[in-house]
Enzyme design. Structure first.
Site, PDB file in Angstrom:
ATOM      1  N   LYS A 111       0.905  -1.095  -0.081  1.00 41.53           N
ATOM      2  CA  LYS A 111      -0.088  -0.005   0.011  1.00 41.53           C
ATOM      3  C   LYS A 111       0.950   1.308  -0.090  1.00 41.53           C
ATOM      4  CE  LYS A 111      -4.334  -1.257  -0.369  1.00 41.53           C
ATOM      5  NZ  LYS A 111      -4.199  -2.640  -0.255  1.00 41.53           N
ATOM      6  N   LYS A 195      -5.006 -13.088  -9.279  1.00 41.86           N
ATOM      7  CA  LYS A 195      -6.118 -12.851  -8.356  1.00 41.86           C
ATOM      8  C   LYS A 195      -7.305 -11.819  -8.774  1.00 41.86           C
ATOM      9  CE  LYS A 195      -7.119 -11.390  -3.850  1.00 41.86           C
ATOM     10  NZ  LYS A 195      -6.762 -10.127  -3.135  1.00 41.86           N
ATOM     11  N   LYS A 198     -10.608  -6.068  -6.269  1.00 40.06           N
ATOM     12  CA  LYS A 198     -11.257  -4.509  -6.632  1.00 40.06           C
ATOM     13  C   LYS A 198      -9.939  -3.799  -7.025  1.00 40.06           C
ATOM     14  CE  LYS A 198     -13.074  -4.877  -2.321  1.00 40.06           C
ATOM     15  NZ  LYS A 198     -14.116  -5.461  -1.549  1.00 40.06           N
TER      16      LYS A 198
END
Ligand code: TRP
Length: 331
Positions: A111, A195, A198
């Site tokens: 992140k 994968k 979102k």
């Protein structure tokens, strides 16, 4: 009977990956365990601090959970921010969570790379908040995908550390859980990535229109096709078969599998079939999502009952924790 806790961030619609991962397991588990399922709206602020759609997103995910078959009579379904007890435990756990271990978390590093302009303390302490979600209900089992394994490991660390520091056995050590002991099916993206997610932007949501599903599936990445009989499928092709496996009948899967093995497969046919089978699968869910979203009264009843049940369980743990740490009231 075990206590089960799982949550999902309210950063967008549930997609097929969520469904065949945590949600499907959860639906099974609600029948035999004491289950808490929640919408992690605080967690969503670590990446999506957008007041304009916070409420709508939570409402959407709540409706989607219900549409998938999570039954508020059986499971406790609630919204994280309705349970302030979680925050107090989060603060207390933070006192024994170390900068080094938080900085080393893969999801934090990812992140931090993805949003270098917003490496906030919430991102750093994300695993502590998640540990609080889990420990506050003394969960034994946490049905989550592989990507959450490290966060769950941290929850175990924080729980164990608390027990050890105060020489208590307040927190059971939560295990990851998959229904019937199967490996969690990892639903791939349609872009050849491993994968569906979102944030990866490759997801098919449960509320997606048939037209959009067809468009996305037809655009899925493939290769030039098999050149040898019975050759091993490369990842992009295996991905399509994995999707087919979860939405189509065994006949359909073996039909395309044979065709692949005999080098007669036409990816266009496979994609058409896959799109229709995804649509058949999501259609009833999408219908229910639309109905439930319109029923504000029902949604508010569900959220209110869920919050009450979750707070009851959470405040018991918190009382115990406060006492152990040494807090005592003067009044
Ligand atoms: N981190 C989880 C995810 O991104 C969501 C989550 C928050 C969660 N708190 C949790 C999952 C507690 C299980 C238990 O999917």
């Amino acid at each position: 009977m075990s206590t089960v806790v799982s949550g999902i961030r309210s950063t967008g619609n549930l997609h097929l990956g969520n469904y065949f991962g945590a949600v499907k397991n959860f639906i099974e588990m609600q029948h035999q365990h004491n289950t808490f399922f929640f919408i992690a709206d605080w967690h969503s602020l670590t990446t999506h601090p957008t007041p304009a759609d916070l409420h709508t997103n939570v409402k959407q995910v709540l409706a989607e959970y219900l549409a998938c078959g999570i039954d508020p009579e059986k499971a406790t379904i609630f919204i994280q921010s309705d349970v302030p007890e979680i925050l107090e435990l989060y603060l207390l756990l933070n006192m024994n969570a170390y900068l080094g271990e938080l900085e080393r978390t893969t999801s934090f590093k990812d992140k931090a790379r993805q949003q270098p302009e917003n490496v906030n303390a919430g991102l750093l302490t994300y695993p502590v908040l998640m540990a609080s979600d889990i420990l506050i209900h003394k969960a034994h089992l946490v049905p989550v995908g592989k990507d959450q394994e490290q966060n769950l490991e941290m929850a175990r660390t924080f729980g164990r550390r608390f027990n050890r520091m105060y020489n208590v056995d307040t927190f059971p050590i939560p295990k990851s859980y998959t229904f019937e002991g199967q490996d969690m099916v990892k639903i791939p993206g349609l872009d050849g990535s491993g994968k569906m997610g979102k944030s990866e932007g490759n997801a098919i949501s449960l509320a997606e229109s048939p037209a959009s599903i067809r468009k996305k599936v037809m655009k899925a990445v493939t290769d030039v096709g098999p050149t040898e009989m019975n050759q091993k499928k490369p990842e992009v092709i295996q991905n399509l078969f994995t999707l087919l496996d979860v939405v189509s009948t065994p006949d359909v899967v073996s039909h395309f599998d044979d065709a692949y093995n005999k080098c007669t497969i036409r990816y266009g046919d496979l994609k058409k079939q896959l799109a229709e089978d995804i649509i058949n699968f999501t259609n009833p869910i999408r219908g229910r999502i639309e109905e439930i979203t319109k029923d504000s009264e029902y949604l508010s009843k569900v959220a209110k009952n869920g919050a009450e049940k979750a707070r009851e369980s959470a405040s018991k743990t918190l009382e115990e924790v406060r006492k152990i740490i040494g807090f005592r009231k003067f009044y």
